[in-house]
Design an enzyme around this catalytic site. Structure first.
Site, PDB file in Angstrom:
ATOM      1  CG  HIS A 203      -1.851  -1.211   1.168  1.00  9.20           C
ATOM      2  ND1 HIS A 203      -2.217  -1.919   2.265  1.00  9.20           N
ATOM      3  CD2 HIS A 203      -2.431  -1.819   0.115  1.00  9.20           C
ATOM      4  CE1 HIS A 203      -3.015  -2.915   1.896  1.00  9.20           C
ATOM      5  NE2 HIS A 203      -3.149  -2.878   0.588  1.00  9.20           N
ATOM      6  CD  GLU A 206       4.532   6.057  -6.734  1.00  9.83           C
ATOM      7  OE1 GLU A 206       4.891   5.068  -6.047  1.00  9.83           O
ATOM      8  OE2 GLU A 206       4.411   5.998  -7.963  1.00  9.83           O
ATOM      9  CG  HIS A 234      -2.355   0.282  -3.700  1.00  9.63           C
ATOM     10  ND1 HIS A 234      -1.368  -0.623  -3.395  1.00  9.63           N
ATOM     11  CD2 HIS A 234      -3.415  -0.471  -4.086  1.00  9.63           C
ATOM     12  CE1 HIS A 234      -1.797  -1.860  -3.589  1.00  9.63           C
ATOM     13  NE2 HIS A 234      -3.042  -1.795  -4.000  1.00  9.63           N
ATOM     14  CB  THR A 375       8.032  -0.624  -8.323  1.00 10.73           C
ATOM     15  OG1 THR A 375       9.014   0.233  -8.915  1.00 10.73           O
ATOM     16  CG2 THR A 375       7.875  -1.878  -9.157  1.00 10.73           C
ATOM     17  CB  SER A 380       2.388   3.887 -12.035  1.00 11.10           C
ATOM     18  OG  SER A 380       3.119   3.424 -10.913  1.00 11.10           O
ATOM     19  CG  HIS A 399      -3.906  -5.567  -9.649  1.00 11.96           C
ATOM     20  ND1 HIS A 399      -3.169  -6.644 -10.069  1.00 11.96           N
ATOM     21  CD2 HIS A 399      -3.774  -5.515  -8.297  1.00 11.96           C
ATOM     22  CE1 HIS A 399      -2.617  -7.221  -9.015  1.00 11.96           C
ATOM     23  NE2 HIS A 399      -2.961  -6.560  -7.934  1.00 11.96           N
ATOM     24  CB  ALA A 401       4.586  -4.728 -11.773  1.00 11.12           C
TER      25      ALA A 401
END
Ligand SMILES: Nc1nc2c(ncn2[C@@H]2O[C@H](COP(=O)(O)O)[C@@H](O)[C@H]2O)c(=O)[nH]1
Ligand SMILES: [Mn+2]
Ligand SMILES: [Mn+2]
Length: 476
Positions: A203, A206, A234, A375, A380, A399, A401
């Site tokens: 989670h 970012e 997330h 990541t 992303s 959803h 990597a």
């Protein structure tokens, strides 16, 4: 069960033909390279899912699929209640409605760079993160029940956000059918202090910028342009969702025996949708979804408060909020017939194409934003749902990597402080509660998200709109 070899049915589509107890074929969307990297267990688990009563079309795996409990993560399966279809805890997963919400800020990268360290520190201090983290909101049992029914709608009514936020959340912020009476006290007790918290593991919150646009027309509809600063959150339903899953594994285990449903793996336990047990699980799961939606809404409110202090010129709006782990009632056309199905997505993002009435007016002509995590050290993506994907995969896409290495192996390989320093040299500011957690989340512990997204794009499940890169990350 014997695993039949795959038949290539499209450039990015592979099929396990129906055999034995399978009621439908299983289908994997992937490039040859991703397919070869995919653990064998995905095929076995998909073949098992294909044996379940009332399954429609095919059991599906997205390009980021890997082994999960019962269903693979990255698995999608739709069941028809009119044909004895089932509902399964393993088809949803433990972190019910784990998902990503992306916020637009109205800011450009250059505006944020001078205050980046201050901003990330302020976000880290304000948004509770880490295992068992607790927030400022303490709910009474009655208030928690209101959250479980109202979801993000509850949060907005309490002043955590703006009414227009709700238009940009799947289900407009609240999944109907939730009944708190179906959720155990054990599950509820674990949630009284956890609303508005990020949690731990993968989670994250970012701060990102748009590094590249692939589809300018759709990007315009989404309000995205190069160098725009956005924020992705997330997280999921925290301890409550986990406890609901644990409780209902027991309930549905009994139900599988009661209704004579043969189960090939413990977490595949299920009940007919129209049975009392199946309905109770749906109502409890909907509470889990609403808990996660409220959680991401309260975190968005905290983000707004921080930006108001640090970069007051920001104008925070919700791009979209997508869930990964759900069972939703949706209408789909299958073999020329419109059917009301219970669509399980586990580690898969809903990716509805243009025209779906569920989408907000602003996106109805182009399709929904599909938000894909990479990541904390790589890119992303933001994709858009397609008509092709809505037909081929009940409107579903990848959803993330997906892990390339276990958490245990990653911890042995890297030190959290080294990972943070390495990212700092690339200009990425990381603040985390746990250094071990950071080691587990090292970028190289994940597969290459660009390959997963490329396969998703080329399979037609969703189309690339924008690539985003991290500026700063908060981890639990
Ligand atoms: N942009 C970032 N993406 C991340 C980070 N940590 C994990 N991830 C990606 O999220 C998906 C989804 O995880 P799941 O819990 O829903 O299965 C995962 O596959 C990674 O690709 C991060 O810090 N930043
Ligand atoms: Mn999660
Ligand atoms: Mn998730």
């Amino acid at each position: 069960m014997e695993i039949k070899s795959l038949v290539q049915v499209g450039e990015y589509e592979w099929e396990i033909p129906r055999s034995g107890q399978m009621r439908v074929p299983a289908r994997i969307f992937a490039s040859r390279e991703l397919l070869e990297e995919m653990d064998e267990k995905v095929r076995e688990q998909l073949s098992n899912v294909a044996t379940l009563p009332g399954i429609v079309g095919a059991a599906l795996a997205m390009p980021d699929a890997h082994w999960g409990y019962g269903f693979p993560i990255g698995g999608v399966a739709a069941f028809d209640p009119a044909e004895g279809g089932i509902i399964s805890v393993g088809g949803v997963g433990y972190d019910i409605s784990c998902g990503v919400r992306t916020l637009l800020t109205g800011l450009k990268k250059e505006q944020i760079e001078p205050v980046l360290e201050t901003l990330i520190e302020a976000l880290f201090v304000t948004i509770p993160a880490g295992v068992g983290s607790e927030g400022k909101i303490k709910l009474s049992p009655t208030q928690l029940d209101e959250v479980l029914v109202g979801g993000a709608r509850w949060a907005v009514e309490k002043g955590y956000g703006l009414p227009e936020d709700l238009d940009y959340i799947e289900e407009n912020g609240s999944l109907p059918g939730a009944d708190p009476a179906c959720v155990s006290m054990e599950a509820k007790k674990r949630q009284y202090r956890q609303i508005g918290t990020l949690g731990s593991g993968n989670h994250y919150l970012e701060v990102q910028y748009v590094a590249q646009i692939y589809d300018h027309q759709v990007a315009r509809a989404f309000g995205l342009a190069e160098d725009d600063v956005i924020i992705s959150i997330h997280c999921g339903s925290r301890a409550l969702g986990h406890q609901i899953a644990t409780d209902y594994l027991r309930v549905l285990s009994g139900a599988s025996r009661k209704y004579g449903i043969p189960i090939r793996e413990k977490e595949l336990v299920c009940a007919p949708i129209d049975s009392p047990e199946g309905q109770r699980y749906y109502k409890a799961m909907a509470c889990g979804v609403n808990c996660a939606l409220a959680n991401r809404q309260v975190i968005s409110h905290l983000v707004r408060e921080v930006f108001a202090e640090v970069v007051p010129e920001a104008n925070i709006r919700v791009l979209y909020d997508v869930s990964h782990n759900t069972c939703k009632i949706e209408e789909h056309e299958v073999a020329g017939r419109r059917r009301r199905l219970y669509v399980h997505r586990k580690g898969s993002t809903r990716a509805f194409g243009p025209g779906r009435p569920e989408l907000p007016q602003a996106y109805r002509k182009v399709g929904q934003p599909v938000i894909i995590g990479g990541t904390m050290g790589t890119c992303s993506y933001i994709l858009v749902g397609t008509t092709e994907g809505t037909t081929k995969a009940f409107g579903s896409a990848c959803h993330g990597a997906g892990r390339a290495m276990s958490r245990h192996a990653a911890k042995k390989r890297w030190r959290g402080s080294d990972v943070i320093q390495h990212l700092a040299r690339q200009g990425i500011v990381v603040r985390a509660k746990s250094m071990r957690g950071v080691a587990e989340e090292a970028p190289l512990a994940y597969k290459d998200v660009s390959k997963v997204v490329e396969a998703t794009h080329l399979a037609g499940l969703a189309k690339k709109v924008a690539m985003v890169k991290p500026l700063g990350v908060i981890k639990g």
